[in-house]
Design a protein around this motif. Structure first.
Motif, short mmCIF file in Angstrom:
data_model
loop_
_atom_site.label_atom_id
_atom_site.label_comp_id
_atom_site.label_asym_id
_atom_site.label_seq_id
_atom_site.Cartn_x
_atom_site.Cartn_y
_atom_site.Cartn_z
N SER A 10 1.07 3.98 -3.11
CA SER A 10 0.80 5.40 -2.83
C SER A 10 1.88 6.32 -3.39
CB SER A 10 0.68 5.63 -1.33
OG SER A 10 -0.48 5.07 -0.83
N MET A 23 -6.11 -1.55 -4.02
CA MET A 23 -5.33 -0.54 -3.29
C MET A 23 -5.09 0.68 -4.17
SD MET A 23 -2.35 -2.70 -1.40
CE MET A 23 -2.71 -4.22 -0.54
N LYS A 51 -2.91 10.98 -9.43
CA LYS A 51 -2.75 11.97 -8.38
C LYS A 51 -1.30 12.37 -8.20
CE LYS A 51 -2.22 8.83 -4.51
NZ LYS A 51 -1.31 9.17 -3.47
N ASN A 52 -0.39 11.49 -8.60
CA ASN A 52 1.04 11.76 -8.44
C ASN A 52 1.66 12.30 -9.73
OD1 ASN A 52 1.14 10.80 -5.75
ND2 ASN A 52 1.12 8.72 -6.50
N ASP A 74 -8.24 2.71 -4.50
CA ASP A 74 -8.51 3.42 -3.25
C ASP A 74 -7.63 4.66 -3.11
OD1 ASP A 74 -10.44 1.60 -2.47
OD2 ASP A 74 -9.11 0.52 -1.09
N LYS A 75 -6.45 4.63 -3.70
CA LYS A 75 -5.49 5.73 -3.58
C LYS A 75 -5.47 6.62 -4.83
CE LYS A 75 -2.79 3.02 -0.36
NZ LYS A 75 -3.45 3.63 0.75
N ASN A 76 -6.43 6.39 -5.73
CA ASN A 76 -6.54 7.18 -6.96
C ASN A 76 -5.28 7.10 -7.82
OD1 ASN A 76 -8.07 8.76 -8.73
ND2 ASN A 76 -7.14 10.64 -7.97
N ALA A 87 0.84 -1.21 0.00
CA ALA A 87 0.00 0.00 0.00
C ALA A 87 0.87 1.25 0.00
CB ALA A 87 -0.95 -0.01 1.20
#
Length: 137
Positions: A59, A84, A135-136, A87-89, A55
Motif C-alpha cells: 500500500s 494485493m 495511485k501513489n 486490490d490496492k491499485n 499488504a
C-alpha cells in the motif's frame, strides 16, 4: 525523478540472490538512472503476520516489481502479492531473472506483456511508466 518506492516480489526459496542483486544495483551510486527503495520482506514470516505486513508495505509503494524466476509455478506468495497490489491499485510489472525466459511459467495475475528482460534501460522505462500509472504517483 522522485525515488520510487518499489515492493520487490520474488520467490523466497529460489530467487533471494536475484532480489539482492536487483535491489543492490538499483541503489544510489549505481549505474542505474534511478534509485529503488526495496520494501520487500527480507525474512520468512508466519502467514498471518506476512499477510498484514506485506499488504501494508505494498500500500505504501508506487509499484510492485516481480522478479520472475524459473520456479514461479511454486511461488504462491508471489501470486498473493500480485493480487494485493491489484486490490490496492498499485501497478505491477515483472523482470526475468535466474535464466527465466518468455516460455517460463508466470505467477497468477501477471500478464506476459508486463514482463521484461533485465536491462537497466528497460527497467527504467517500466519504472517511469509505473510512476505515471499508480495511485501513489
Amino acid at each position: 525523478m522522485a525515488e520510487p518506492r518499489a515492493f520487490i516480489s520474488f520467490d523466497f526459496d529460489h530467487n533471494e540472490e536475484s532480489r539482492r542483486l536487483f535491489a543492490g544495483q538499483g541503489k544510489e551510486n549505481s549505474p542505474t538512472p534511478f534509485i529503488i527503495q526495496d520494501w520487500s520482506s527480507k525474512s520468512a514470516l508466519e502467514e498471518d503476520e506476512w499477510e498484514e505486513k506485506i499488504a501494508a508495505k505494498i500500500s505504501a509503494c508506487n509499484m510492485v516489481i516481480v522478479l520472475v524466476g524459473r520456479s514461479m509455478g511454486s511461488a504462491y506468495g508471489v501470486a498473493a502479492e500480485i493480487a494485493m497490489a491489484k486490490d490496492k491499485n498499485v501497478p505491477v510489472f515483472g523482470v526475468y531473472v535466474d535464466n527465466a525466459t518468455t516460455s517460463s511459467t508466470l505467477p497468477s495475475g501477471l500478464a506476459r506483456n508486463r514482463v521484461i528482460s533485465w536491462t537497466w534501460a528497460g527497467v527504467a522505462a517500466a519504472i517511469n511508466q509505473m510512476m505515471g500509472e499508480g495511485k501513489n504517483a
